[in-house]
Motif scaffolding. Structure first.
Motif, PDB file in Angstrom:
ATOM      1  N   ARG A 296      -1.110   0.417   5.025  1.00 24.28           N
ATOM      2  CA  ARG A 296      -0.114  -0.648   4.978  1.00 24.28           C
ATOM      3  C   ARG A 296      -0.772  -1.973   4.614  1.00 24.28           C
ATOM      4  O   ARG A 296      -1.924  -2.233   4.967  1.00 24.28           O
ATOM      5  CB  ARG A 296       0.596  -0.783   6.337  1.00 24.28           C
ATOM      6  CG  ARG A 296       1.291   0.493   6.783  1.00 24.28           C
ATOM      7  CD  ARG A 296       1.862   0.380   8.181  1.00 24.28           C
ATOM      8  NE  ARG A 296       2.408   1.664   8.621  1.00 24.28           N
ATOM      9  CZ  ARG A 296       2.921   1.886   9.818  1.00 24.28           C
ATOM     10  NH1 ARG A 296       2.963   0.910  10.705  1.00 24.28           N
ATOM     11  NH2 ARG A 296       3.398   3.075  10.134  1.00 24.28           N
TER      12      ARG A 296
ATOM     13  N   ASP B 134      -1.457   6.617   7.458  1.00 25.69           N
ATOM     14  CA  ASP B 134      -0.927   5.973   6.265  1.00 25.69           C
ATOM     15  C   ASP B 134      -1.522   4.570   6.149  1.00 25.69           C
ATOM     16  O   ASP B 134      -2.159   4.077   7.082  1.00 25.69           O
ATOM     17  CB  ASP B 134       0.617   5.931   6.287  1.00 25.69           C
ATOM     18  CG  ASP B 134       1.173   5.143   7.454  1.00 25.69           C
ATOM     19  OD1 ASP B 134       0.987   3.915   7.478  1.00 25.69           O
ATOM     20  OD2 ASP B 134       1.797   5.744   8.341  1.00 25.69           O
TER      21      ASP B 134
ATOM     22  N   ASP C  15       2.697   4.854   2.274  1.00 27.22           N
ATOM     23  CA  ASP C  15       2.937   6.288   2.412  1.00 27.22           C
ATOM     24  C   ASP C  15       4.310   6.606   2.992  1.00 27.22           C
ATOM     25  O   ASP C  15       4.586   7.742   3.354  1.00 27.22           O
ATOM     26  CB  ASP C  15       1.856   6.917   3.296  1.00 27.22           C
ATOM     27  CG  ASP C  15       0.513   6.950   2.593  1.00 27.22           C
ATOM     28  OD1 ASP C  15       0.476   6.597   1.401  1.00 27.22           O
ATOM     29  OD2 ASP C  15      -0.485   7.324   3.220  1.00 27.22           O
ATOM     30  N   LYS C  16       5.163   5.595   3.082  1.00 24.71           N
ATOM     31  CA  LYS C  16       6.525   5.799   3.572  1.00 24.71           C
ATOM     32  C   LYS C  16       7.510   5.184   2.589  1.00 24.71           C
ATOM     33  O   LYS C  16       7.163   4.250   1.863  1.00 24.71           O
ATOM     34  CB  LYS C  16       6.695   5.172   4.963  1.00 24.71           C
ATOM     35  CG  LYS C  16       5.859   5.837   6.043  1.00 24.71           C
ATOM     36  CD  LYS C  16       6.169   5.268   7.407  1.00 24.71           C
ATOM     37  CE  LYS C  16       5.374   5.973   8.494  1.00 24.71           C
ATOM     38  NZ  LYS C  16       5.690   5.453   9.847  1.00 24.71           N
ATOM     39  N   PRO C  17       8.752   5.657   2.572  1.00 25.59           N
ATOM     40  CA  PRO C  17       9.736   5.122   1.624  1.00 25.59           C
ATOM     41  C   PRO C  17      10.418   3.858   2.121  1.00 25.59           C
ATOM     42  O   PRO C  17      11.501   3.515   1.660  1.00 25.59           O
ATOM     43  CB  PRO C  17      10.744   6.274   1.500  1.00 25.59           C
ATOM     44  CG  PRO C  17      10.706   6.938   2.838  1.00 25.59           C
ATOM     45  CD  PRO C  17       9.278   6.839   3.309  1.00 25.59           C
ATOM     46  N   VAL C  18       9.804   3.160   3.089  1.00 25.74           N
ATOM     47  CA  VAL C  18      10.412   1.954   3.644  1.00 25.74           C
ATOM     48  C   VAL C  18       9.378   0.837   3.715  1.00 25.74           C
ATOM     49  O   VAL C  18       8.168   1.074   3.727  1.00 25.74           O
ATOM     50  CB  VAL C  18      10.995   2.207   5.054  1.00 25.74           C
ATOM     51  CG1 VAL C  18      12.122   3.222   5.003  1.00 25.74           C
ATOM     52  CG2 VAL C  18       9.906   2.676   6.024  1.00 25.74           C
ATOM     53  N   ASP C  19       9.860  -0.411   3.762  1.00 24.02           N
ATOM     54  CA  ASP C  19       9.051  -1.593   4.003  1.00 24.02           C
ATOM     55  C   ASP C  19       9.693  -2.376   5.139  1.00 24.02           C
ATOM     56  O   ASP C  19      10.802  -2.053   5.585  1.00 24.02           O
ATOM     57  CB  ASP C  19       8.960  -2.456   2.739  1.00 24.02           C
ATOM     58  CG  ASP C  19       8.223  -1.755   1.615  1.00 24.02           C
ATOM     59  OD1 ASP C  19       7.263  -1.021   1.894  1.00 24.02           O
ATOM     60  OD2 ASP C  19       8.628  -1.924   0.454  1.00 24.02           O
TER      61      ASP C  19
ATOM     62  N   SER D  27      19.294   4.626   4.876  1.00 21.38           N
ATOM     63  CA  SER D  27      18.527   4.419   6.111  1.00 21.38           C
ATOM     64  C   SER D  27      18.109   2.957   6.230  1.00 21.38           C
ATOM     65  O   SER D  27      17.344   2.459   5.401  1.00 21.38           O
ATOM     66  CB  SER D  27      17.287   5.318   6.131  1.00 21.38           C
ATOM     67  OG  SER D  27      17.651   6.676   6.055  1.00 21.38           O
TER      68      SER D  27
ATOM     69  N   GLY E 158      14.682   0.495   2.773  1.00 14.86           N
ATOM     70  CA  GLY E 158      14.148   1.361   1.725  1.00 14.86           C
ATOM     71  C   GLY E 158      15.271   2.174   1.139  1.00 14.86           C
ATOM     72  O   GLY E 158      16.061   1.692   0.327  1.00 14.86           O
ATOM     73  N   ASP E 159      15.348   3.424   1.572  1.00 19.67           N
ATOM     74  CA  ASP E 159      16.443   4.300   1.162  1.00 19.67           C
ATOM     75  C   ASP E 159      17.770   3.669   1.557  1.00 19.67           C
ATOM     76  O   ASP E 159      17.945   3.183   2.676  1.00 19.67           O
ATOM     77  CB  ASP E 159      16.273   5.657   1.860  1.00 19.67           C
ATOM     78  CG  ASP E 159      17.241   6.703   1.323  1.00 19.67           C
ATOM     79  OD1 ASP E 159      18.336   6.335   0.874  1.00 19.67           O
ATOM     80  OD2 ASP E 159      16.888   7.894   1.366  1.00 19.67           O
TER      81      ASP E 159
END
Length: 233
Positions: free
Chosen positions: A32, A30, A60-64, A97, A93-94
């Motif tokens: 970043r 991914d 590429d992920k739903p978090v920062d 989570s 992010g979510d």
């Protein structure tokens, strides 16, 4: 000559490390973007306070991730400094989570000149970290404490107001070696730094970060672009 030989050994180790990563790497990756600010405030008698803050976007992920860290550093001599500090990391992010991490650290930092004009040199850092996690995953709360050691070195070449560098950083697992590999992560680093003034420089880094599973080699890698401002007061 003895110092130069040490430098050559480090360079060989770096080449072997890069080769191993390429041979074991898989195609799971991914991208970043890492925006970083470093600040160093000089105090009396070779003491300083080093602080950094950063935001990492993981595309590429739903978090920062957001981080802030500060430490008290003591310059022991021209080649060695020690630093003790504490960091806070927040992965978000979510809404269901979240991850909070408190990270005490202890650093031993070395600078070694390979030429008499000090334009070719190596910067090394040995860091001990204690990672105290508190996470909420799908409304389930968990906590964990991990211990690890990190060793990094970067070979740097100074050209007028520019510095070019290449190096590596190994993440060494200090516990649970039956399930986790001894080296669970490695970063390959290439950088360019431009001096703006006596207090400020700008730096761009490309980082390839490989993660390892026990007995499987690299199962994932991330390509990071880090843009950093380095500020001395």
């Amino acid at each position: 000559m003895k110092q130069l030989n040490k430098g050559l050994l480090v360079i060989v180790f770096s080449i072997l490390s890069f080769t191993s990563i390429k041979l074991n790497a898989q195609d799971v990756s991914d991208n970043r973007l890492w925006l970083h600010y470093f600040n160093s405030v000089g105090l009396a008698d070779n003491w300083s306070i080093d602080t950094d803050a950063a935001y990492m976007a993981m595309f590429d992920k739903p978090v920062d991730r957001f981080q802030i860290r500060s430490g008290l550093k003591r310059k022991v001599n021209k080649n060695l400094s020690i630093r003790f500090g504490l960091g806070y990391f927040y992965v978000f992010g979510d809404e269901s989570s979240k991850l909070h991490e408190v990270r005490p650290m202890q650093d031993f930092i070395g600078t070694h000149n390979l030429t008499t004009d000090k334009k070719l040199f190596i910067k090394q850092r040995l860091r001990f970290e204690q990672q105290i996690f508190s996470a909420t995953l799908n409304e389930t709360e968990t906590s964990e404490v991990d211990y690890r050691m990190r060793y990094s070195f970067i070979l740097r070449k100074k050209l007028d107001k520019w510095i070019f560098g290449i190096g590596t950083e190994a993440f060494i697992n200090l516990e649970n070696k039956e399930e986790k590999p001894l080296f669970n992560k490695n970063r390959s680093i290439a950088l360019v730094n431009r001096t703006i003034s006596s207090h400020v420089s700008l730096e761009a880094q490309y980082i390839r970060e490989d993660s390892f599973r026990k007995g499987e080699g690299s199962h994932h890698h991330a390509d990071l672009l880090r843009i950093a401002v380095r500020h001395k007061i």
